[in-house]
Design an enzyme around this catalytic site. Structure first.
Site, short mmCIF file in Angstrom:
data_model
loop_
_atom_site.label_atom_id
_atom_site.label_comp_id
_atom_site.label_asym_id
_atom_site.label_seq_id
_atom_site.Cartn_x
_atom_site.Cartn_y
_atom_site.Cartn_z
N GLY A 187 36.03 -43.40 -56.48
CA GLY A 187 36.19 -44.85 -56.36
C GLY A 187 35.16 -45.52 -55.46
N ARG A 228 40.11 -68.74 -49.43
CA ARG A 228 41.36 -69.52 -49.34
C ARG A 228 42.15 -69.14 -48.08
NH1 ARG A 228 43.73 -69.19 -55.35
NH2 ARG A 228 42.69 -67.18 -55.27
N GLN A 229 41.84 -67.96 -47.53
CA GLN A 229 42.50 -67.57 -46.28
C GLN A 229 41.57 -67.98 -45.15
OE1 GLN A 229 45.67 -65.62 -46.21
NE2 GLN A 229 45.68 -66.34 -44.10
N ASP A 244 45.23 -81.73 -56.90
CA ASP A 244 45.74 -81.92 -55.53
C ASP A 244 44.77 -82.82 -54.77
OD1 ASP A 244 43.70 -80.24 -54.47
OD2 ASP A 244 44.97 -78.49 -54.75
N LYS A 284 50.34 -81.67 -54.28
CA LYS A 284 51.10 -80.44 -54.53
C LYS A 284 51.40 -79.73 -53.22
CE LYS A 284 47.64 -76.82 -54.90
NZ LYS A 284 46.64 -76.11 -55.62
N GLY A 323 46.61 -70.24 -62.71
CA GLY A 323 46.72 -71.35 -63.65
C GLY A 323 47.92 -72.25 -63.37
#
Ligand code: R5P
Length: 292
Positions: A36, A94-95, A167, A190, A223
């Site tokens: 991996g 987004r964090q 939003d 939202k 979505g």
């Protein structure tokens, strides 16, 4: 003349960027070992050169991020004069803060890693949080794909289009697209449940009856945000609903969720290479690189 290194996640975009800049591409061999782990090998000389590595960090984010870090570090070690990391989709953005006590500020960690690998500058597209790009040890530039998306939309035969942000945060982007299409725009509000991730959108009256509505956002992931907005405008008599975004992440089930809510067409960019990537961000990246 700047050299372009398209990373494994952005081979098409890297080639388009090189074409825009009228320069050559340095190829990268990549593979994943049986356990991996990722492997990259740069094919070409970079000593003394200015190099842009194009590697978007969309899913699988961690793999794409490791490949980016390996490439930036290697190019630096091989003597490049300047390395610019072009990361159209900046994973984890987004964090951008600790929403709940004890959480990692992952967006910040990612940026620090890019700096530690040796990037002299970062170029990204419609980053979720511009605040993340402040106070870094290297120059970071965020470019907007919205003018390119607007140009694409202008070629569709839209009937009296209304541009909607799902939003309040993206109202500016909706306004920009609307002004380029010479039409009006609006936004919804939202709230997202911080534990379940579920989105609730407040209903509000919008002037959409009989019109084609384009919902614009930076990211489409589950979505859910777009589906909620689509249901609202459909119930208010919108004729057609389209969704346009910079980063079509499209997690499992996202397309079906949006289609069920009445979205007829999904338009994304090649910031995330996907089957809905109809717009290339290469011209925006090229323009920013010329200024850097
Ligand atoms: C969040 O504020 C973003 O701008 C997007 O609206 C969000 O990331 C979309 O996520 P999803 O498609 O999962 O609702």
């Amino acid at each position: 003349m700047i050299k372009v290194v398209p990373g494994p996640a952005s081979r098409r975009l890297g080639a388009s960027l090189a074409e825009e800049l009228k320069t050559s591409v340095l190829e990268v061999e990549s593979k994943v070992f049986p356990d991996g782990e990722s492997y990259v090998r740069l094919k070409g000389e970079v000593a003394g050169e200015e190099v842009v590595v194009v590697q978007s960090c969309y899913p699988p984010q961690d793999k794409h991020l490791i490949e980016l870090l390996l490439l930036v570090k290697t190019i630096k070690e091989l003597g490049a004069r300047k390395v610019i990391a072009a990361v159209p989709y900046l994973a984890y953005s987004r964090q951008d803060k600790r929403f709940l006590e004890g959480e990692a500020v992952s967006g910040r960690v990612v940026l620090e890693l890019i700096g530690l690998a040796g990037a002299d500058a970062l170029l990204t597209v419609d980053v979720h949080s511009e605040a993340l790009l402040e106070k870094l040890s290297f120059k970071a530039v965020n470019v907007s794909a919205m003018p390119l998306i607007a140009r694409y939309l202008s070629q569709l035969r839209l009937l009296n289009p209304f541009i909607l942000s799902p939003d309040k945060k993206r109202a500016r982007e909706a306004g920009l697209v609307a002004s380029l299409l010479n039409t009006d725009h609006g936004y919804l509000e939202k709230v997202r449940d911080l534990s379940t991730g579920e989105v609730k959108t407040m209903v509000k009256g919008l002037p959409v009856e009989g019109r084609d509505v384009v919902i614009v956002d930076d990211i489409i992931s589950t979505g859910g945000t777009i589906a909620n907005a689509a249901s609202i405008v459909k119930s208010q008599g919108a004729r057609r609903v389209l969704a346009a975004c910079t980063h079509p992440i499209l997690a499992k089930g996202a397309e079906e969720r949006m289609r069920k809510a009445g979205v007829e067409e999904i338009i994304g960019t090649d910031a995330v290479e996907s089957h809905v990537s109809r717009v290339s961000v290469a011209p925006a990246l090229a323009e920013a690189l010329r200024k850097l």
